[in-house]
Design an enzyme around this catalytic site. Structure first.
Site, PDB file in Angstrom:
ATOM      1  N   HIS A 134      35.992  38.040 -21.473  1.00  0.00           N
ATOM      2  CA  HIS A 134      37.362  38.384 -21.844  1.00  0.00           C
ATOM      3  C   HIS A 134      37.388  39.840 -22.301  1.00  0.00           C
ATOM      4  CE1 HIS A 134      35.847  37.933 -25.885  1.00  0.00           C
ATOM      5  NE2 HIS A 134      35.550  36.662 -25.662  1.00  0.00           N
ATOM      6  N   HIS A 187      34.611  41.162 -24.604  1.00  0.00           N
ATOM      7  CA  HIS A 187      33.369  41.564 -23.927  1.00  0.00           C
ATOM      8  C   HIS A 187      33.575  42.899 -23.209  1.00  0.00           C
ATOM      9  CE1 HIS A 187      32.929  37.016 -23.655  1.00  0.00           C
ATOM     10  NE2 HIS A 187      31.829  37.362 -24.281  1.00  0.00           N
TER      11      HIS A 187
END
Ligand code: PAF
Length: 280
Positions: free
Chosen positions: A34, A37
């Site tokens: 997501h 990250h």
């Protein structure tokens, strides 16, 4: 982007980059990527010559009754996203190579591993430290990137690197939140619709705590009560812990000291355990 599964091949590629004096940036993940990250990935791509991302759902950091099997996975989508971000290597090792039958070695960071998430998830940080140490040995990065959402993990890994004299710089980047304040987490995908809305209580309670501190409240127990009351308003929420600690040592603080205090929460929303925190 090269996708590599073999540990030996990964080591060989990294040796070549080191030989060419390129800096290596590493983002270890468990996948189902997501924006949280991706903020780490983008920083690594910007700052280092060669960026490696690992996607590995590490079995040793899950307890026997935890959500290892349910942990969300989508390697094809992750690979597509990472390729678009300009990542050089995606490392996806196999369980049987990481932990062969005769595997016996674990890394522990004493004391820090036993509080907060470590108290409710015994063995969790032993698993995290072990896998991160193994990945560090395989990749040999100059710098590794972690998210502040896992504040305790970041403190523990910094300590591991310091204690074991490893030449790896650790960057910890801010929590990325949805518009409504919910911290991004791969586990959010496990929330049902009503639970997703209930999950807002973590950030809401942290904001209340922050306002109280700004307004002059210093007594930790009072701030904990504020948070407990706010979370208590959500029927599906069950508090695992609310801790007010020194942001570097994780020692409990009776009194909040501005700039040095971490307020950290773990809350079950239905069956999904979410964490969040704020430095005040
Ligand atoms: O933060 C995570 O996703 C994991 O704990 C890590 C650092 C990738 C180790 O498995």
């Amino acid at each position: 982007m090269k996708v590599i599964q073999s540990i030996e091949e990964m080591k060989k590629e990294m040796r070549r980059h080191r030989h060419e004096r390129e800096s290596i940036g590493f983002v270890p993940t468990m996948g189902y990527l997501h924006e949280g990250h991706l903020s780490l990935v983008r920083e690594a791509v910007k700052r280092t010559d060669c960026t490696v991302v690992s996607v590995y759902v590490n079995p040793t950091q899950f307890g026997p009754n935890e959500d290892f099997e349910q942990y969300p996975r989508d390697l094809d989508k992750d690979a597509e996203i990472l390729d678009e971000e300009g990542v050089d290597y995606l490392f996806t090792p196999k369980d049987s190579d990481m932990y062969p039958n005769e595997y016996r070695t674990y890394v522990e960071v004493q004391d820090l591993q036993d509080v907060m998430c470590g108290a409710s998830r015994p063995g969790h940080f032993r698993g995290v430290c072990t896998v991160v140490m193994k990945l560090f040995h395989i990749v040999g990065p100059d710098r590794a990137y972690f998210g502040q959402k896992d504040a305790q993990q970041a403190v523990i890994l910094k300590k591991m690197v310091e204690d074991l004299n490893m030449d790896i710089a650790i960057s910890v980047l801010p929590i990325v939140r949805e518009k409504d304040g919910v911290a991004l987490s791969s586990r959010n995908s496990l929330l049902k619709k009503e639970e997703r809305s209930a999950a807002r209580c973590l950030f809401r309670s942290l904001q209340l705590a922050m306002e109280a501190v700004r307004g002059g409240k210093r007594e930790s127990s009072e701030v904990v009560n504020l948070i407990r009351n706010e979370i208590g308003k959500e029927k599906s929420a069950k508090i695992d812990y609310i801790e007010i600690v020194n942001k570097n040592t994780l020692e409990s603080m009776m009194e909040i000291k501005q700039g040095r205090t971490l307020i950290a929460l773990a809350v079950y929303i239905g069956k999904v355990r979410l964490i969040d925190n704020m430095i005040v």
